[in-house]
Design a protein around this motif. Structure first.
Motif, PDB file in Angstrom:
ATOM      1  N   ASP A 190       6.861  -8.565   6.335  1.00 17.66           N
ATOM      2  CA  ASP A 190       8.657  -8.942   7.054  1.00 17.66           C
ATOM      3  C   ASP A 190       9.077  -9.328   5.754  1.00 17.66           C
ATOM      4  O   ASP A 190       7.570  -9.923   4.497  1.00 17.66           O
ATOM      5  CB  ASP A 190       8.262 -10.218   7.670  1.00 17.66           C
ATOM      6  CG  ASP A 190       8.924 -10.122   9.280  1.00 17.66           C
ATOM      7  OD1 ASP A 190       9.256  -8.461   8.784  1.00 17.66           O
ATOM      8  OD2 ASP A 190       9.185 -10.553  10.508  1.00 17.66           O
ATOM      9  N   THR A 191       9.989  -9.390   5.081  1.00 18.43           N
ATOM     10  CA  THR A 191      10.526  -9.946   3.220  1.00 18.43           C
ATOM     11  C   THR A 191      11.930  -9.905   3.457  1.00 18.43           C
ATOM     12  O   THR A 191      12.487  -9.678   5.119  1.00 18.43           O
ATOM     13  CB  THR A 191      10.227  -8.410   2.061  1.00 18.43           C
ATOM     14  OG1 THR A 191      11.099  -7.211   2.752  1.00 18.43           O
ATOM     15  CG2 THR A 191       8.433  -8.181   1.702  1.00 18.43           C
ATOM     16  N   LEU A 192      11.896 -10.675   2.574  1.00 16.25           N
ATOM     17  CA  LEU A 192      13.896 -11.467   2.743  1.00 16.25           C
ATOM     18  C   LEU A 192      14.431  -9.875   3.329  1.00 16.25           C
ATOM     19  O   LEU A 192      15.055  -9.424   4.354  1.00 16.25           O
ATOM     20  CB  LEU A 192      14.531 -11.843   2.101  1.00 16.25           C
ATOM     21  CG  LEU A 192      13.868 -13.608   1.927  1.00 16.25           C
ATOM     22  CD1 LEU A 192      14.942 -14.296   0.221  1.00 16.25           C
ATOM     23  CD2 LEU A 192      14.837 -13.619   3.164  1.00 16.25           C
ATOM     24  N   SER A 193      14.423  -8.102   2.645  1.00 15.93           N
ATOM     25  CA  SER A 193      15.452  -7.272   2.682  1.00 15.93           C
ATOM     26  C   SER A 193      14.947  -6.529   3.797  1.00 15.93           C
ATOM     27  O   SER A 193      15.837  -6.430   4.908  1.00 15.93           O
ATOM     28  CB  SER A 193      15.471  -6.586   1.304  1.00 15.93           C
ATOM     29  OG  SER A 193      13.502  -5.803   0.948  1.00 15.93           O
ATOM     30  N   VAL A 194      13.354  -6.697   4.092  1.00 14.44           N
ATOM     31  CA  VAL A 194      13.271  -5.937   5.106  1.00 14.44           C
ATOM     32  C   VAL A 194      14.081  -6.667   6.232  1.00 14.44           C
ATOM     33  O   VAL A 194      14.798  -5.816   8.027  1.00 14.44           O
ATOM     34  CB  VAL A 194      11.799  -5.965   6.083  1.00 14.44           C
ATOM     35  CG1 VAL A 194      11.200  -5.256   6.994  1.00 14.44           C
ATOM     36  CG2 VAL A 194      11.291  -5.090   4.683  1.00 14.44           C
ATOM     37  N   ILE A 195      13.908  -7.552   6.555  1.00 14.57           N
ATOM     38  CA  ILE A 195      14.741  -8.519   7.475  1.00 14.57           C
ATOM     39  C   ILE A 195      15.840  -8.365   7.461  1.00 14.57           C
ATOM     40  O   ILE A 195      16.592  -8.728   8.469  1.00 14.57           O
ATOM     41  CB  ILE A 195      14.359 -10.214   7.705  1.00 14.57           C
ATOM     42  CG1 ILE A 195      12.736 -10.482   7.748  1.00 14.57           C
ATOM     43  CG2 ILE A 195      14.641 -11.367   8.695  1.00 14.57           C
ATOM     44  CD1 ILE A 195      12.062 -11.783   7.658  1.00 14.57           C
ATOM     45  N   ALA A 196      16.931  -8.651   6.557  1.00 14.11           N
ATOM     46  CA  ALA A 196      17.888  -8.147   6.611  1.00 14.11           C
ATOM     47  C   ALA A 196      18.272  -6.784   7.104  1.00 14.11           C
ATOM     48  O   ALA A 196      19.256  -6.326   8.138  1.00 14.11           O
ATOM     49  CB  ALA A 196      18.901  -8.941   4.782  1.00 14.11           C
ATOM     50  N   ASN A 197      17.955  -5.925   6.603  1.00 14.94           N
ATOM     51  CA  ASN A 197      18.264  -5.012   6.247  1.00 14.94           C
ATOM     52  C   ASN A 197      18.483  -3.854   7.834  1.00 14.94           C
ATOM     53  O   ASN A 197      18.348  -3.100   8.553  1.00 14.94           O
ATOM     54  CB  ASN A 197      17.497  -3.269   5.725  1.00 14.94           C
ATOM     55  CG  ASN A 197      18.011  -4.042   3.958  1.00 14.94           C
ATOM     56  OD1 ASN A 197      18.978  -4.348   3.988  1.00 14.94           O
ATOM     57  ND2 ASN A 197      16.861  -3.297   3.645  1.00 14.94           N
ATOM     58  N   SER A 198      16.975  -4.673   8.366  1.00 17.36           N
ATOM     59  CA  SER A 198      16.710  -4.541   9.320  1.00 17.36           C
ATOM     60  C   SER A 198      17.597  -4.336  10.439  1.00 17.36           C
ATOM     61  O   SER A 198      17.517  -4.124  12.071  1.00 17.36           O
ATOM     62  CB  SER A 198      15.714  -4.542  10.383  1.00 17.36           C
ATOM     63  OG  SER A 198      14.833  -6.304  10.488  1.00 17.36           O
ATOM     64  N   ARG A 199      18.799  -5.908  10.696  1.00 22.43           N
ATOM     65  CA  ARG A 199      19.801  -6.086  11.124  1.00 22.43           C
ATOM     66  C   ARG A 199      21.116  -5.695  10.774  1.00 22.43           C
ATOM     67  O   ARG A 199      22.419  -5.713  11.356  1.00 22.43           O
ATOM     68  CB  ARG A 199      19.625  -7.234  11.147  1.00 22.43           C
ATOM     69  CG  ARG A 199      18.325  -8.201  12.130  1.00 22.43           C
ATOM     70  CD  ARG A 199      18.040  -9.735  11.968  1.00 22.43           C
ATOM     71  NE  ARG A 199      16.982  -9.827  12.436  1.00 22.43           N
ATOM     72  CZ  ARG A 199      15.794  -9.104  12.452  1.00 22.43           C
ATOM     73  NH1 ARG A 199      15.682  -8.893  11.730  1.00 22.43           N
ATOM     74  NH2 ARG A 199      14.868  -9.401  13.735  1.00 22.43           N
ATOM     75  N   TYR A 240      22.310  -6.447   7.333  1.00 22.18           N
ATOM     76  CA  TYR A 240      22.913  -7.505   6.501  1.00 22.18           C
ATOM     77  C   TYR A 240      22.650  -7.133   5.740  1.00 22.18           C
ATOM     78  O   TYR A 240      21.319  -6.893   5.137  1.00 22.18           O
ATOM     79  CB  TYR A 240      22.795  -8.545   7.233  1.00 22.18           C
ATOM     80  CG  TYR A 240      23.619  -9.147   8.529  1.00 22.18           C
ATOM     81  CD1 TYR A 240      24.840  -9.344   8.388  1.00 22.18           C
ATOM     82  CD2 TYR A 240      22.816  -9.053   9.293  1.00 22.18           C
ATOM     83  CE1 TYR A 240      25.165  -9.881  10.182  1.00 22.18           C
ATOM     84  CE2 TYR A 240      23.554  -9.714  10.642  1.00 22.18           C
ATOM     85  CZ  TYR A 240      23.912  -9.327  11.021  1.00 22.18           C
ATOM     86  OH  TYR A 240      24.834 -10.064  12.268  1.00 22.18           O
ATOM     87  N   TYR A 241      22.827  -8.065   4.098  1.00 21.96           N
ATOM     88  CA  TYR A 241      22.504  -8.093   2.626  1.00 21.96           C
ATOM     89  C   TYR A 241      22.213  -9.424   3.214  1.00 21.96           C
ATOM     90  O   TYR A 241      22.449 -10.349   3.346  1.00 21.96           O
ATOM     91  CB  TYR A 241      23.571  -7.852   2.176  1.00 21.96           C
ATOM     92  CG  TYR A 241      24.375  -7.295   2.143  1.00 21.96           C
ATOM     93  CD1 TYR A 241      23.989  -5.791   0.747  1.00 21.96           C
ATOM     94  CD2 TYR A 241      26.371  -6.634   2.435  1.00 21.96           C
ATOM     95  CE1 TYR A 241      25.510  -4.974   1.342  1.00 21.96           C
ATOM     96  CE2 TYR A 241      26.642  -6.198   2.389  1.00 21.96           C
ATOM     97  CZ  TYR A 241      26.380  -4.664   1.989  1.00 21.96           C
ATOM     98  OH  TYR A 241      27.367  -3.526   1.571  1.00 21.96           O
ATOM     99  N   VAL A 242      21.227  -9.196   1.894  1.00 19.09           N
ATOM    100  CA  VAL A 242      20.452 -10.679   1.773  1.00 19.09           C
ATOM    101  C   VAL A 242      20.786 -11.407   1.606  1.00 19.09           C
ATOM    102  O   VAL A 242      20.472 -12.834   1.666  1.00 19.09           O
ATOM    103  CB  VAL A 242      19.233 -10.434   0.576  1.00 19.09           C
ATOM    104  CG1 VAL A 242      18.547 -11.260  -0.287  1.00 19.09           C
ATOM    105  CG2 VAL A 242      18.266  -9.014   1.067  1.00 19.09           C
ATOM    106  N   LEU A 277      16.660 -21.359   0.759  1.00 16.84           N
ATOM    107  CA  LEU A 277      15.655 -20.272   0.456  1.00 16.84           C
ATOM    108  C   LEU A 277      16.320 -19.992  -0.399  1.00 16.84           C
ATOM    109  O   LEU A 277      17.420 -18.890  -0.908  1.00 16.84           O
ATOM    110  CB  LEU A 277      16.190 -19.479   2.032  1.00 16.84           C
ATOM    111  CG  LEU A 277      14.621 -18.206   1.886  1.00 16.84           C
ATOM    112  CD1 LEU A 277      13.666 -18.847   2.159  1.00 16.84           C
ATOM    113  CD2 LEU A 277      15.061 -17.597   3.181  1.00 16.84           C
ATOM    114  N   THR A 278      15.845 -18.964  -1.735  1.00 16.25           N
ATOM    115  CA  THR A 278      15.913 -18.231  -3.095  1.00 16.25           C
ATOM    116  C   THR A 278      15.291 -16.987  -2.499  1.00 16.25           C
ATOM    117  O   THR A 278      14.640 -16.355  -2.053  1.00 16.25           O
ATOM    118  CB  THR A 278      15.086 -18.451  -4.479  1.00 16.25           C
ATOM    119  OG1 THR A 278      14.303 -19.060  -3.841  1.00 16.25           O
ATOM    120  CG2 THR A 278      15.027 -20.449  -4.193  1.00 16.25           C
TER     121      THR A 278
END
Length: 484
Positions: A237-246, A248-250, A260-261
């Motif tokens: 998982d990365t922030l972009s993976v978590i966001a894109n899978s749902r 959303y934008y980071v 969280l940065t």
């Protein structure tokens, strides 16, 4: 001489007319005012919430007229009405006006109660889903709301909502159960249906403007809305993976997680807040299904205590089997949350993969000195490859074994000056050059972090420093990739 009359004819007739009028007026008022000179008659004024609404001759009719008026209101008004109305009477000795019969008094009270009902708080039904509530006009509407939530997941209408009185509560409260209308047939299909959240219904008194119409209530309870949930970070998982899978934008994920940065490193097991679309009232289904499929047996492992855990070897390749299975699949709002096999018919047995693997933990490598300034890395330098890393340190700085092992050589080594070479259990070697003093000898066993030498400026060196190398299969590699 004729006597003069004291009063003339005209005066006598005027006086007679006036006297007759007075008598007629007294006759009109005597029945109401009573006999001023004889027995006195009493009457009863009727009061509704302290205000006089009429009078009766018999006070015994007051209570019955009030009860009859209330009963009439109750028949015409759905549910009970929270209107605290007090009806009373008081006796008076004189009455200016007429009295009311019981039926007339009942209609007067009924009319006044109708006006009070319009502004009274009436009994309605609160449907509570966890902390979310909606007010409905009747129990029938409450049941219709819950039934509408079930319908998309019960196309054949096999289940029903049952409202059960909660006798453990003082107020009129009800719990909700979802039960099958008939016995569930055998075979595949829907087996169980229920609400995910706790659902309660309670009677309450609210103002009419606080009510929600049934259609709006169904829309509010069953439509998906964004809700915050805790998500546990998984491997990869990365922030972009978590966001894109749902979708959303980071930046939207960061907004939900203060502190969280964008460049933060996520570790497996970390918890972050994410937004997930869900309805207020979720439905859980259990469906049975039977099908055939290929499947693989669980991989088998053979331990090798002489190998490190990084070393493996396949002893037997896997081969798929084939079976018929009957599964119970649990879903929440149509999304699968679990699965259980309740029957299996194996047609072809699978062949498992067998892997031999090491059990020993690979050795780690640590920086051989404390402090120092990194002056040269593993790279091309001055027209040739610099096959190690250098730290500038004062002569006499303690040099320690980067990893435990056996000393291969300890002495003068051409351009390295005084040098120590150690062989480690994983087959790798470490070299320490330009030493001022050697504290170990060839063949000696040393532990990780054990003192082996002092740094210096011997051999081909331009100043006091430690030259450090890691060798794999006799060739130097970049030590920074292996140091722990």
């Amino acid at each position: 001489m004729k006597n003069k009359k004291l009063f003339g004819k005209k005066f006598i007739w005027s006086y007679a007319g006036w006297a007759l009028a007075c008598c007629l007026m007294m006759l009109c008022f005597v029945p109401i005012l009573g006999d001023t000179f004889g027995n006195e008659t009493t009457y009863s004024e009727v009061l509704l919430d302290g205000e006089v609404i009429g009078a009766v001759a018999d006070p015994e009719v007051v209570d019955q007229a009030f009860l009859d008026a209330r009963a009439q209101i109750a028949r015409e008004t759905e549910g009970l009405v929270l209107a605290d109305v007090e009806c009373s009477f008081q006796q008076v000795s004189r009455l200016f006006g007429s009295t009311l019969e019981k039926e007339e008094l009942q209609q007067v009270i009924y009319g006044l109660l109708q006006e009070k009902v319009k502004t009274a708080r009436q009994k309605y039904y609160i449907v509570k889903v966890n902390e979310y509530t909606v007010n409905l006009a009747s129990m029938e509407e409450a049941e219709a709301l819950l039934t509408a939530a079930l319908e998309p997941y019960d196309p054949d209408g096999m289940f029903q909502v049952q409202v059960v009185s909660d006798t453990s509560r003082e107020m009129n409260a009800f719990t909700v159960e979802v039960t099958p209308k008939e016995e569930i047939p055998e075979g595949d299909g829907l087996k169980a249906l229920d609400f995910y959240e706790k659902v309660e219904i309670a009677e309450a008194y609210v103002d009419e403007e606080q009510l929600t119409d049934l259609e709006s209530a169904i829309d509010a309870v069953t439509k998906e809305k964004e809700k915050n949930q805790t998500y546990e970070v998984q491997s990869g998982d990365t922030l972009s993976v978590i966001a894109n899978s749902r979708g959303y934008y980071v930046d939207e994920v960061l907004a939900l997680n203060p502190g969280l940065t964008r460049d933060a490193t996520l570790r497996v097991g970390d918890e972050i807040i994410i937004s997930v679309p869900e309805p207020e009232l979720s439905v859980v289904t259990t469906v049975q299904s039977t099908y055939e499929e290929d499947y693989y047996a669980e991989t088998q492992y053979v331990d090798n205590d002489s190998w490190y855990t990084t070393q493996t070897q396949v002893l037997q390749e896997a081969s798929a089997g084939h079976h018929e299975v009957t599964m119970l699949t649990t879903s929440k709002n149509g999304a699968q949350t679990g699965q259980e096999m309740i029957a299996e018919n194996v047609m072809v047995e699978p062949v498992p993969e067998i892997i031999e693997k090491g059990t020993q933990t690979p050795p780690t490598y640590i920086k051989p000195i404390t402090g120092g300034t990194l002056t040269s890395t593993f790279k091309w330098r001055w027209g040739r490859m610099h096959k190690g890393i250098d730290w500038a340190v004062p002569t006499g700085t303690t040099v320690r074994a980067s990893c435990g092992g056996t000393v291969v050589s300890a002495g003068w080594s051409s351009g390295y000056g005084y040098c120590v070479l150690i062989r480690h259990p994983d087959g790798r070697q470490t070299r320490y050059g330009h030493l001022s003093r050697i504290l170990v000898s060839a063949g000696q066993k040393v532990d990780q972090n054990e003192k082996i030498a002092l740094s210096g400026n011997t051999g081909r060196s331009t100043g006091p420093h430690l030259h450090f190398e890691i060798l794999i299969n006799g060739s130097q590699v970049n030590p920074l990739l292996y140091l722990d």
